[in-house]
Structures are given as structure tokens and as C-alpha cells.
Design a protein around this motif. Structure first.
Motif, PDB file in Angstrom:
ATOM      1  N   SER A 155      47.625  26.109  40.773  1.00 45.70           N
ATOM      2  CA  SER A 155      48.163  27.480  39.995  1.00 45.70           C
ATOM      3  C   SER A 155      48.635  27.927  41.728  1.00 45.70           C
ATOM      4  O   SER A 155      49.835  28.532  41.795  1.00 45.70           O
ATOM      5  CB  SER A 155      46.681  28.356  40.258  1.00 45.70           C
ATOM      6  N   ARG A 156      48.417  27.580  42.716  1.00 44.87           N
ATOM      7  CA  ARG A 156      48.834  27.548  43.876  1.00 44.87           C
ATOM      8  C   ARG A 156      50.371  27.106  44.269  1.00 44.87           C
ATOM      9  O   ARG A 156      51.271  27.511  44.860  1.00 44.87           O
ATOM     10  CB  ARG A 156      48.586  27.292  45.268  1.00 44.87           C
ATOM     11  N   ARG A 157      50.254  26.001  43.849  1.00 46.41           N
ATOM     12  CA  ARG A 157      51.493  25.130  43.874  1.00 46.41           C
ATOM     13  C   ARG A 157      53.174  25.522  43.467  1.00 46.41           C
ATOM     14  O   ARG A 157      54.104  25.949  43.353  1.00 46.41           O
ATOM     15  CB  ARG A 157      50.764  24.043  43.141  1.00 46.41           C
ATOM     16  N   ARG A 158      52.134  25.741  41.607  1.00 46.22           N
ATOM     17  CA  ARG A 158      53.469  26.568  41.002  1.00 46.22           C
ATOM     18  C   ARG A 158      54.071  28.459  41.815  1.00 46.22           C
ATOM     19  O   ARG A 158      54.496  28.043  41.334  1.00 46.22           O
ATOM     20  CB  ARG A 158      52.301  26.909  39.679  1.00 46.22           C
ATOM     21  N   GLN A 159      53.269  28.528  41.721  1.00 44.08           N
ATOM     22  CA  GLN A 159      53.502  29.473  42.420  1.00 44.08           C
ATOM     23  C   GLN A 159      54.018  29.519  44.425  1.00 44.08           C
ATOM     24  O   GLN A 159      55.007  30.883  43.958  1.00 44.08           O
ATOM     25  CB  GLN A 159      52.065  30.153  43.698  1.00 44.08           C
ATOM     26  N   ARG A 160      54.040  29.154  44.993  1.00 48.24           N
ATOM     27  CA  ARG A 160      54.704  28.502  46.303  1.00 48.24           C
ATOM     28  C   ARG A 160      55.804  27.723  45.678  1.00 48.24           C
ATOM     29  O   ARG A 160      57.207  28.363  45.892  1.00 48.24           O
ATOM     30  CB  ARG A 160      54.645  26.980  46.506  1.00 48.24           C
ATOM     31  N   ILE A 161      56.319  27.216  44.191  1.00 48.84           N
ATOM     32  CA  ILE A 161      57.643  27.164  43.751  1.00 48.84           C
ATOM     33  C   ILE A 161      58.676  28.115  42.928  1.00 48.84           C
ATOM     34  O   ILE A 161      59.853  27.992  43.472  1.00 48.84           O
ATOM     35  CB  ILE A 161      57.297  25.761  41.911  1.00 48.84           C
ATOM     36  N   GLY A 162      57.302  29.068  42.714  1.00 41.83           N
ATOM     37  CA  GLY A 162      58.225  30.623  42.230  1.00 41.83           C
ATOM     38  C   GLY A 162      58.702  31.543  43.774  1.00 41.83           C
ATOM     39  O   GLY A 162      59.853  32.003  43.700  1.00 41.83           O
ATOM     40  N   LEU A 163      58.059  31.362  44.798  1.00 38.82           N
ATOM     41  CA  LEU A 163      58.971  32.079  45.538  1.00 38.82           C
ATOM     42  C   LEU A 163      59.891  31.207  46.403  1.00 38.82           C
ATOM     43  O   LEU A 163      60.679  31.569  46.736  1.00 38.82           O
ATOM     44  CB  LEU A 163      57.266  31.675  46.944  1.00 38.82           C
ATOM     45  N   CYS A 164      59.291  30.012  46.824  1.00 39.64           N
ATOM     46  CA  CYS A 164      60.958  29.023  47.466  1.00 39.64           C
ATOM     47  C   CYS A 164      62.156  28.701  46.460  1.00 39.64           C
ATOM     48  O   CYS A 164      63.302  29.031  47.375  1.00 39.64           O
ATOM     49  CB  CYS A 164      59.694  27.470  47.685  1.00 39.64           C
ATOM     50  N   TRP A 165      61.899  29.116  45.235  1.00 36.72           N
ATOM     51  CA  TRP A 165      63.491  28.612  44.797  1.00 36.72           C
ATOM     52  C   TRP A 165      63.359  30.000  44.143  1.00 36.72           C
ATOM     53  O   TRP A 165      64.944  29.407  42.892  1.00 36.72           O
ATOM     54  CB  TRP A 165      62.291  27.292  43.412  1.00 36.72           C
ATOM     55  N   TRP A 187      66.141  34.794  45.624  1.00 40.61           N
ATOM     56  CA  TRP A 187      66.502  33.825  46.787  1.00 40.61           C
ATOM     57  C   TRP A 187      66.088  34.774  47.749  1.00 40.61           C
ATOM     58  O   TRP A 187      66.634  35.116  48.165  1.00 40.61           O
ATOM     59  CB  TRP A 187      67.768  33.380  45.848  1.00 40.61           C
ATOM     60  N   ILE A 188      65.795  33.511  49.200  1.00 39.58           N
ATOM     61  CA  ILE A 188      65.530  33.249  49.906  1.00 39.58           C
ATOM     62  C   ILE A 188      66.434  32.841  50.972  1.00 39.58           C
ATOM     63  O   ILE A 188      66.065  32.104  51.284  1.00 39.58           O
ATOM     64  CB  ILE A 188      64.405  34.325  50.641  1.00 39.58           C
ATOM     65  N   ALA A 189      67.200  33.030  51.730  1.00 38.23           N
ATOM     66  CA  ALA A 189      68.608  32.380  51.592  1.00 38.23           C
ATOM     67  C   ALA A 189      67.785  31.447  53.291  1.00 38.23           C
ATOM     68  O   ALA A 189      67.546  29.931  53.287  1.00 38.23           O
ATOM     69  CB  ALA A 189      69.777  32.544  52.291  1.00 38.23           C
ATOM     70  N   HIS A 191      64.871  30.672  53.541  1.00 39.74           N
ATOM     71  CA  HIS A 191      63.339  29.783  53.602  1.00 39.74           C
ATOM     72  C   HIS A 191      63.907  28.041  53.098  1.00 39.74           C
ATOM     73  O   HIS A 191      63.848  27.143  52.176  1.00 39.74           O
ATOM     74  CB  HIS A 191      62.883  30.136  51.773  1.00 39.74           C
ATOM     75  N   ALA A 192      65.085  27.801  53.494  1.00 39.27           N
ATOM     76  CA  ALA A 192      65.505  26.778  53.381  1.00 39.27           C
ATOM     77  C   ALA A 192      65.312  25.099  53.496  1.00 39.27           C
ATOM     78  O   ALA A 192      64.823  23.956  52.448  1.00 39.27           O
ATOM     79  CB  ALA A 192      67.146  26.003  54.197  1.00 39.27           C
ATOM     80  N   LEU A 193      64.000  25.116  54.865  1.00 37.42           N
ATOM     81  CA  LEU A 193      63.401  24.495  55.070  1.00 37.42           C
ATOM     82  C   LEU A 193      62.392  23.881  53.918  1.00 37.42           C
ATOM     83  O   LEU A 193      61.384  23.389  53.576  1.00 37.42           O
ATOM     84  CB  LEU A 193      63.318  24.751  56.438  1.00 37.42           C
ATOM     85  N   LEU A 194      61.678  24.740  53.515  1.00 31.40           N
ATOM     86  CA  LEU A 194      60.526  25.224  52.701  1.00 31.40           C
ATOM     87  C   LEU A 194      61.034  24.531  51.254  1.00 31.40           C
ATOM     88  O   LEU A 194      59.980  23.323  51.262  1.00 31.40           O
ATOM     89  CB  LEU A 194      59.871  26.873  52.896  1.00 31.40           C
ATOM     90  N   ARG A 195      62.194  25.069  51.727  1.00 32.16           N
ATOM     91  CA  ARG A 195      62.315  24.499  49.618  1.00 32.16           C
ATOM     92  C   ARG A 195      62.945  22.289  50.175  1.00 32.16           C
ATOM     93  O   ARG A 195      62.147  22.207  49.203  1.00 32.16           O
ATOM     94  CB  ARG A 195      63.734  24.755  49.372  1.00 32.16           C
ATOM     95  N   TYR A 196      63.037  22.278  51.170  1.00 31.29           N
ATOM     96  CA  TYR A 196      63.006  20.253  51.282  1.00 31.29           C
ATOM     97  C   TYR A 196      61.890  20.152  51.736  1.00 31.29           C
ATOM     98  O   TYR A 196      61.688  19.643  51.038  1.00 31.29           O
ATOM     99  CB  TYR A 196      63.671  20.114  52.709  1.00 31.29           C
TER     100      TYR A 196
END
Length: 336
Positions: A155-165, A187-189, A191-196
Motif C-alpha cells: 500500500s505504501r509503495r502504491r501510494q508513493r507511485i500515485g503521489l510521485c507520478w 503532478w509536482i514538477a 519531484h523529479a528526483l523522487l520519480r528518478y
């Protein structure tokens, strides 16, 4: 002692390297200066003859690129556990961020300016959300999320995915065996490092030690390597992602664009330059209203020599404005 490019990559006894992320805006495109055919950032070991970290990075940039270098600021310090010196110690590299005007004529042959979206194609939303996010990236990340050790971690991973992307995704609540709908995330511009990093953690980019991820029951899509951007050596793509996040966060409050624009410009050119960094289209009238209310620019009394249409007024930044005052306490007006 001659500082040669090859020396920077010999396995020596030193433990500290310096890395430079030099950013320019050319033809309304955000660009980064690279070496080694775009696979590395300008870099080199900190030497005894360097009186400071800044002196070291300036000398390496001068030798490897010949790019004039003005103001630079320290970006971040990284520990590269995948690289060791002769004594077995992990290498530490200290990164610096510089904003420059692109120079082509005097560059060393190994130096090359690259569009930074060639490395991060999912970060460019100027023409809308790239289809690779929902078509390729998010499904692969959700498959990775489901390999977590327990339902809470999933659940935490999926929530991270939603927030990052910035996507609204149905996240399976394994404990209740029901689908839980998370609200659409913006979409929070910056957050580029978090997405990488989440792509790296999931083993979905070539720089990741686990790439291609061993947990996968099927191969990555055939087009995956083509749409995931240009990989780099020594995790230098992470360094660029850090610079993008830093710039995008600061551009909303500070006048970093001042160091990237020519002395005079039209308001349209200024907006396009800011959009190049943010990767997001901005609301034209709100952007201009913000410039007016903050009293940031002034007309030069001249107009551009437009080949078509009505000539546009030329502006320059007010010289009496402190650099830290640009867009202070205001965010850039994103286009809805």
C-alpha cells in the motif's frame, strides 16, 4: 601536474570527486553540458593543488569543456558505493550547479550540450502528459509495488507511485480484499528526483544494480529502453535529477532565470524560458500579472524585429531588484 580527463577515471587513492551540472536555456530548451558523448557530467578528482572544492570543479570544467563558468552553488554530496578507490573506500562526489549561457564555438571536442529531457522524457509536460507515464511506467511500477513483503508495504509503495507520478490509481487493499481509490494526485514538477529514485529502486532504469528487475515474471516492453531516456555512467543522471528538482523548486520563489536569459527579452521569451525549466505550460496573463505586481522587469523602450506579426516590446530585469526577490511568496501560475 597536468589535469587530464583520463586521470579523472583512473582508480587512485583519492576518495573525493567534484561534479558540475551546468544548465543553459537555448532556443527555449533546457540543456545540460556533458562530456564523453553525453554519458558523463564534467567531473574529476579533488587534487592537492585545488585550494577548495569550487576551485576543483572550476578547473575540471575549464579543462574538459572550455565553457565559461560564473556563479555556481553546491548542489549535493553523493556516496557512490559502486565505485571504490585502491584502498576499497567508496567514492564521495560533491556536485555543483551552475547557470550559464550556452557556448558552442570554443567547447572541447568531448563536450556536448544535451536537452535535459533526453535523459528524463517523462518530465516534459509542455505538450501534455507524456503517454509513457500511464501506458508504460505506472503499470511497471505497480507490478514492482506488489512484490513488497506485506500488504502495508504494498500500500505504501502504491501510494508513493500515485503521489510521485500525479496519477489517480486504484490501489488494492489486500487486507480487506477491496479496491481503494486514492484521490487524483497533482503532478509536482519539483519531484523529479523522487520519480528518478523510485524508478531506480524498482530496477527499471539501466543505472540500477538490479536492472532489469529480477522479480519480474515477464520481460520489459520492447520499447522500454528507447522511452526511458539516455542512461549515464557513475549515476550522473541522478545528479541531473537533483539539479532539476532544485531549480524547479527555487524558480518559483527566486530569480534563477536571471542567469539564463539574455540581457533583453520579450515577455513571451521569458515565459518560454521558465516553462523550459518547469516542464509545465504557464498561464500567460497570470504570469505577466505576476511580473507586473512584483515589479521585476522594465521596458527598454525598444521592440523586437519580428519577421512576422507585430513587434513585441523588449524588457530587461530591473537592476535594483535583489536576486532573491523574484517570485518571492508567489508560485508560478500553472495553466489549468
Amino acid at each position: 601536474m597536468t589535469l587530464s580527463y583520463s586521470h579523472a577515471h583512473q582508480q587512485g587513492s583519492g576518495t573525493t570527486e567534484v561534479v558540475a551540472v551546468l544548465i543553459a536555456i537555448t532556443d527555449h530548451t533546457a540543456r545540460v553540458l556533458t562530456v564523453d558523448q553525453g554519458k558523463l557530467l564534467p567531473n574529476g578528482p579533488l587534487m592537492p593543488l585545488h585550494r577548495s572544492l569550487q576551485a576543483g570543479v572550476r578547473e575540471w570544467v575549464e579543462e574538459q569543456t572550455q565553457q565559461p563558468l560564473g556563479y555556481i552553488e553546491q548542489l549535493y554530496t553523493f556516496v557512490d558505493t559502486n565505485r571504490r578507490n585502491v584502498d576499497g573506500h567508496a567514492l564521495v562526489y560533491v556536485s555543483y550547479l551552475g547557470l550559464v549561457q550556452e557556448t558552442q564555438t570554443n567547447l572541447q571536442s568531448q563536450a556536448l550540450w544535451r536537452d535535459w529531457y533526453e535523459y528524463f522524457p517523462w518530465e516534459n509536460h509542455l505538450l501534455g502528459t507524456p503517454d509513457i507515464i500511464e501506458r508504460l511506467i505506472v503499470p511497471e511500477l505497480l507490478a514492482w509495488a506488489d512484490t513488497a513483503s506485506d500488504t502495508a508495504a504494498i500500500s505504501r509503495r502504491r501510494q508513493r507511485i500515485g503521489l510521485c507520478w500525479g496519477v489517480g490509481t486504484k490501489v488494492l487493499d489486500h487486507k480487506q480484499s477491496t479496491s481503494k481509490e486514492y484521490a487524483d494526485s497533482e503532478w509536482i514538477a519539483e519531484h523529479a528526483l523522487l520519480r528518478y529514485e523510485i524508478l531506480y529502486e524498482a530496477g527499471l532504469i539501466p543505472e540500477a544494480p538490479a536492472y532489469p528487475a529480477s522479480y519480474r515474471s515477464h520481460k520489459l516492453p520492447s520499447e522500454w529502453s528507447k522511452v526511458m531516456g539516455v542512461p549515464m555512467y557513475y549515476d550522473h543522471r541522478r545528479v541531473i535529477a537533483t539539479a532539476i528538482s532544485r531549480l524547479r523548486a527555487k524558480i518559483e520563489y527566486q530569480p534563477l532565470i536571471f542567469g539564463l536569459t539574455p540581457d533583453v527579452f520579450t515577455l513571451s521569451e521569458l515565459q518560454k524560458s521558465v516553462e523550459a525549466l518547469s516542464g509545465m505550460p504557464l498561464h500567460k496573463q497570470n504570469f505577466r500579472r505576476l511580473l507586473d505586481t512584483q515589479n521585476l522587469v522594465m521596458a527598454t523602450g525598444e521592440s523586437s524585429s519580428a519577421s512576422r506579426g507585430r513587434p513585441a516590446k523588449l524588457y530587461r530585469f530591473r537592476h535594483d531588484i535583489e536576486l532573491q526577490s523574484l517570485l518571492m511568496d508567489s508560485k508560478l501560475p500553472k495553466r489549468k
